[in-house]
Design an enzyme around this catalytic site. Structure first.
Site, PDB file in Angstrom:
ATOM      1  CG  HIS A  17      37.371  42.074  33.280  1.00 26.30           C
ATOM      2  ND1 HIS A  17      36.256  42.347  32.250  1.00 26.30           N
ATOM      3  CD2 HIS A  17      37.435  43.166  33.911  1.00 26.30           C
ATOM      4  CE1 HIS A  17      36.084  43.523  32.076  1.00 26.30           C
ATOM      5  NE2 HIS A  17      36.795  44.004  33.187  1.00 26.30           N
ATOM      6  CG  ASP A  29      39.628  40.530  46.121  1.00 24.49           C
ATOM      7  OD1 ASP A  29      39.966  39.961  45.279  1.00 24.49           O
ATOM      8  OD2 ASP A  29      40.245  41.369  46.907  1.00 24.49           O
ATOM      9  CB  THR A  30      38.787  34.892  46.313  1.00 23.99           C
ATOM     10  OG1 THR A  30      37.296  34.947  45.944  1.00 23.99           O
ATOM     11  CG2 THR A  30      39.343  33.457  46.928  1.00 23.99           C
TER      12      THR A  30
END
Length: 194
Positions: free
Chosen positions: A8, A68-69
């Site tokens: 998003h 994902d970071t």
């Protein structure tokens, strides 16, 4: 090929879209009508990426990938890590996150850190994982207007500027996300029978 990027975060989507070849039609969650916030309940970056990609593939029946970071600071034992986006609270405000991190590092000499991105790709009922890491350090003050997240306080090794000061073309080539996305693109461009 139509491929959903399960995020998003519009800044992240636009950054990645510039890296993807034209023959891959990258679409956002908004493009497929997904408005729900996918809960990141995993204990690692990889688990969170897998959760998001699996949810979109199962619910919307599209090939998709999620990432994902995390920013991992050595002297803080890997903080903020998997909690990078909500380090200063559930409101997910980058300025609050940076302020909290800078405060924790205020009297620390060791400011080495790395960004790590893990991508989970769901394609043809299989899941594939790609990773990218970039080493660097946390600077003492925010510098630069570009980028997003922790970019104004992260200076990659070998550069005098933070991610927020570097041109997007350079950042995309050397960044954690850029490295992981390139691995994803290389995989997607391999002939099926290899």
């Amino acid at each position: 090929m139509k491929l959903v990027f399960a995020t998003h975060n519009q800044n992240k989507f636009e950054e990645v879209k510039k890296m993807v070849p034209k023959h891959i039609e990258l679409v956002s969650l908004a493009d497929i009508g997904c408005t729900e916030e996918i809960q990141e309940t995993g204990g690692t970056l990889e688990e969170n990426a897998k959760i998001k990609a699996h949810y979109i593939a199962k619910t919307y029946n599209f090939p998709c990938f999620a990432d994902d970071t995390g920013l991992l600071v050595d002297v803080l034992n890997g903080e903020p890590g998997v909690y990078s986006a909500r380090y200063a609270g559930e409101q997910k405000k980058p300025d609050d996150n940076m302020l909290k991190l800078l405060k924790k590092l205020q009297h620390k000499n060791d400011r080495t850190a790395r960004f790590k991105t893990v991508i989970a790709l769901n394609l043809n009922k299989e899941q594939f994982i790609f990773e990218g890491t970039v080493e660097g350090e946390i600077v003492h003050n925010k510098m630069g207007k570009g980028g997003f997240g922790y970019d104004p306080i992260f200076k990659p090794n070998g550069y005098r500027k933070t991610f927020a000061e570097l041109p997007l073309g350079i950042k995309n080539k050397i960044s954690h996300r850029g490295i992981a996305i390139q691995k994803l693109i290389d995989f997607l461009q391999k002939p099926i029978n290899q």
